[in-house]
Structures are given as C-alpha cells and as structure tokens.
Design an enzyme around this catalytic site. Structure first.
Site, PDB file in Angstrom:
ATOM      1  N   GLU A  69       0.284   0.418  -9.203  1.00  0.00           N
ATOM      2  CA  GLU A  69       1.733   0.654  -9.126  1.00  0.00           C
ATOM      3  C   GLU A  69       2.321   0.963 -10.501  1.00  0.00           C
ATOM      4  OE1 GLU A  69       3.442   0.977  -6.420  1.00  0.00           O
ATOM      5  OE2 GLU A  69       1.731   0.523  -5.157  1.00  0.00           O
TER       6      GLU A  69
ATOM      7  N   ASP B 203      -4.645   5.509  -9.168  1.00  0.00           N
ATOM      8  CA  ASP B 203      -5.933   4.821  -9.047  1.00  0.00           C
ATOM      9  C   ASP B 203      -6.762   4.991 -10.326  1.00  0.00           C
ATOM     10  OD1 ASP B 203      -5.402   3.916  -6.526  1.00  0.00           O
ATOM     11  OD2 ASP B 203      -6.691   5.352  -5.473  1.00  0.00           O
TER      12      ASP B 203
END
Length: 427
Positions: A288, A371
């Site tokens: 995030e 990611d």
C-alpha cells in the site's frame, strides 16, 4: 467466466501448492453465486432504467417535484429548489428499489458463505444512516454547483470544475475523520511490536505517518482490507481488524452473556477467518505504501480531474442542444440538473466504458509496481503468503477467463502476482 466457475471443479496443478480442494470448492461456489446475483441484479437495473425512459419517468418525477416545491411556496422560477426535491425523490426511489437486492446479497449470499456479521436491525439502521449522511452532503453540494453553473457565464464549466475539485479534496480529507466513524468504530493500534514495525517501515521510506487505526470491520463483514489517507504531512493508516490475526473479533470466542454490539454483529465463531501475521501485515502495508511512494495516488487524482474538466467542457458544448432534452421528454424547459443527468449518465456512457477499461489496465500496472516495491523492501516472502491467505479468507477464485479478467479485474489475478514475487521469495 460463469463457464469457468461451473467447469473448473478441481484445483489446477499450478495451484496445488497454495490452495486445498475444500477452499477451492468454497470459493468456486461463492463466486458462482455472486455471478448469478450480479447477472439478475444487473438485468433488473437495465430493465428498470429502460422502462423509466420509455414511460417518461424522468419528466414525471420533475413535474412531481415542481408540484411539491410549488405547494411549499416555490414557483417555477426556483429551479434549484425543484432540482433538490427531484434529487431527493430520485435517490429515495433508487434506495427503495435497490433495498431487496441489498438484503438478498447480505442475508442470503454473504450469509450463506460465512461473511455476513450483521443483524437485520443493524442493516436497516446502517442503511438509514447512509441515506441521511448522503443527502446532507449531496443536496448542499448540488445546489451550489447548479448556482455556479447559472451565474458562471460563458466559462461556467471552469468554475464548476474548480468547485467539484475543492469538494472532492475536502471530502477525501474529512471522510476518515468525520464520516467513516459514523458507521464504524476506529481505535488507535495499541502500542506493541506491530505498531513499532509499521512506524519504522514508514520512516524508512519517508512516509509522514501520524496515526495508525484499527477499524472494526467485523461488525458487518469478515472481508478484510487496509488503506491510508490524508494529505501532505498528515498521513494515517487504517487496518481492518479482520486483516489482523491478533485483533480480529472473528478469531475470538464472544464473552458469555455479552450483549449490545456483540448481539448486533452476531460473531460466527464457526466461520473464523485466519487473518495475517504481523510480518504479513507489514508486507501488505509495504504494498500500500508503494502506491504512495510511486505516486499512484497523485496520478489517479490528476487523471480523475482531467476527466472531470473534459466532461464539464463537453457539458458546456452540449447543454444548449434542445433536441437532447426533447429526446428525454423535456420539450418546454431545459433544467440544468436534467441536462447534467442526460449528458453525464447517458451521452457519456460509451466514453465512460472505454475510460473505465483504460483505468482498469492502469490499475493492474500500478498493482504490479506496488508489489515490486514491497519486494524491494524485502517483503516478497511475506507478501506471497499474505496474498494466499487473503485470497483464502475472502474466497477469491484464482481461475479466470482472460477476457473477463482483462475487462473487469482492477487487480491482477492471484497467480500472476505470485509469479512476479516467486523468484525473490525463493531467494
């Protein structure tokens, strides 16, 4: 995609290491039920919308709004007042017609698959509260927008766009502090190892973290989530309790004789959700925070505002076309609110579909980048296991038709994300 749900009844070999057959079957049946519900609710929505257009529902509701405002002493010259009555009636109609579908989704589908944590009383109290809060925001904002359009002259679209920009920024700023707490309880994350590690990770990437909250998402659903919000040097992180293995109420036995909120949420201990360990929570947060560090949030805001400006400009070009109003049953008057509805909801519909697809493609790209950012933080192994757990806890089905996935999935399929993490995980 429904064919995939129906025919893929065994765990594919590439998923054998990460998913057992029982979870696979549960997720298959859950997604099949959701797909069936989506089809019928979508079909009803299309039929309802078509019947409203063919039967003159919009001009009927506008005339009814005029009658109501007229009885209150506001004549036809008070178009903004009539527009607000129209908006209130339209949203009330939408809420009432959507209520059976929402009830079925919550108390049949989500209940059947172990996600619903609400009682009927909690559901209705929540729905009424949402409607009231929405009206408290929607009606004043709409009245000011209509007023700006009325007095803005030839360049009203610029002022209207600037106004909506300010409103959106204000709402983003106050939502988590003042609006969200009306529906969910936010508590500061207690002092401890997890909070310390979150603060250390935030500091390592210069994320200006001020507070970390845990929200009691388990009051209404056992789905899990995490997000951050705030502008400039005042960032906050919010973790759903269902994400945290150590904090989720779903992993705890309810106290004997408990009442009040425990009764409302009616925790189902037979459907415990595993949640994530601290290391996995940190990996999810690393992902995030990657969105922030890589500028994804700012890029999305810029794209959104560019699109908003374009739409207001095209609205200014089209609003004078009487044939548009005539096509929807407005032959004598051309109300500004009706013009906004016709142009933004109907005329722009094909454009919005194309834009939505482009944003979906961009979102998947951002997810891979986030990611990769978590991977650079050394979180690849923990993110790998967290993605598997979250997929299992939320009963996500890891097999998808490629066209369906390309058009609808804002996040890459699980296998693609795991493959991108796999090499580093093994290292």
């Amino acid at each position: 995609q429904r064919r995939v749900y129906r025919t893929t009844t065994h765990v594919p070999w590439e998923l054998g290491q990460i998913m057992d057959s029982e979870t696979f079957e549960k997720s298959r049946l859950y997604q099949l039920d959701k797909s069936t519900f989506s089809f019928w609710s979508g079909l009803y929505s299309e039929v309802e919308g078509t019947m409203i257009l063919l039967c003159g529902g919009i001009p009927f509701l506008w005339n009814l709004s005029g009658q109501i405002s007229g009885r209150a002493g506001f004549g036809p010259e008070y178009e903004i007042v009539q527009s607000l009555v129209f908006l209130l009636l339209a949203t009330l109609f939408s809420a009432l017609t959507g209520l059976p579908w929402s009830l079925y989704n919550t108390f049949v589908i989500e209940e059947k698959h172990g996600f619903n944590q609400q009682t009927l009383g909690f559901f209705f109290k929540d729905a009424i509260k949402k409607f009231v809060v929405t009206q408290c925001i929607l009606l004043p904002v709409t009245s000011l927008l209509l007023y700006i359009i009325k007095i803005g002259g030839d360049y009203f679209f610029i002022y209207a766009w600037l106004f909506t920009l300010v409103v959106s920024l204000v709402l983003v700023t106050i939502y988590a502090d003042y609006i969200a707490p009306l529906f969910d309880k936010f508590i500061p994350l207690p002092e401890g190892e997890l909070k310390q590690e979150i603060e250390v990770m935030a500091k390592s990437i210069d994320f200006p973290l001020t507070k970390v909250y845990v929200v009691e998402g388990s009051k209404r659903s056992s789905h899990s989530n995490a997000y951050f919000y705030g502008f400039f040097k005042n960032k906050r992180i919010v973790l759903f309790d269902t994400l945290l293995e150590d904090y989720s109420a779903l992993n705890k036995e309810p106290a004997e004789g408990a009442d009040g909120e425990n009764e409302e949420t009616k925790s189902k201990t037979k459907n415990k959700k595993q949640g994530c360990k601290n290391e996995e929570v940190l990996a999810v947060l690393g992902h995030e925070l990657g969105h922030w560090k890589l500028g994804h949030t700012i890029k999305n805001i810029i794209i959104s505002q560019m699109n908003s400006f374009l739409c207001f400009f095209l609205f200014a070009v089209l609003i004078g076309r009487k044939e548009l109003f005539g096509a929807f049953g407005f032959y004598e008057t051309q109300p500004t609110l009706i013009g906004l509805m016709i142009i933004f909801q109907f005329i722009f519909s094909p454009y919005n579909e194309v834009l939505s697809f482009c944003l979906t493609v961009l979102s998947r790209r951002f997810e891979f980048q986030a990611d990769a950012f978590a991977k650079e933080l050394g979180k690849a192994k923990d993110l790998y296991s967290a993605l598997i757990k979250l997929n299992k806890d939320n009963l996500g089905f890891p097999v998808s038709d490629w066209i369906f996935s390309m058009w609808h999935y804002s996040h890459p399929p699980l296998l693609e994300r795991l493959q991108a993490l796999k090499d580093t995980k093994q290292e």
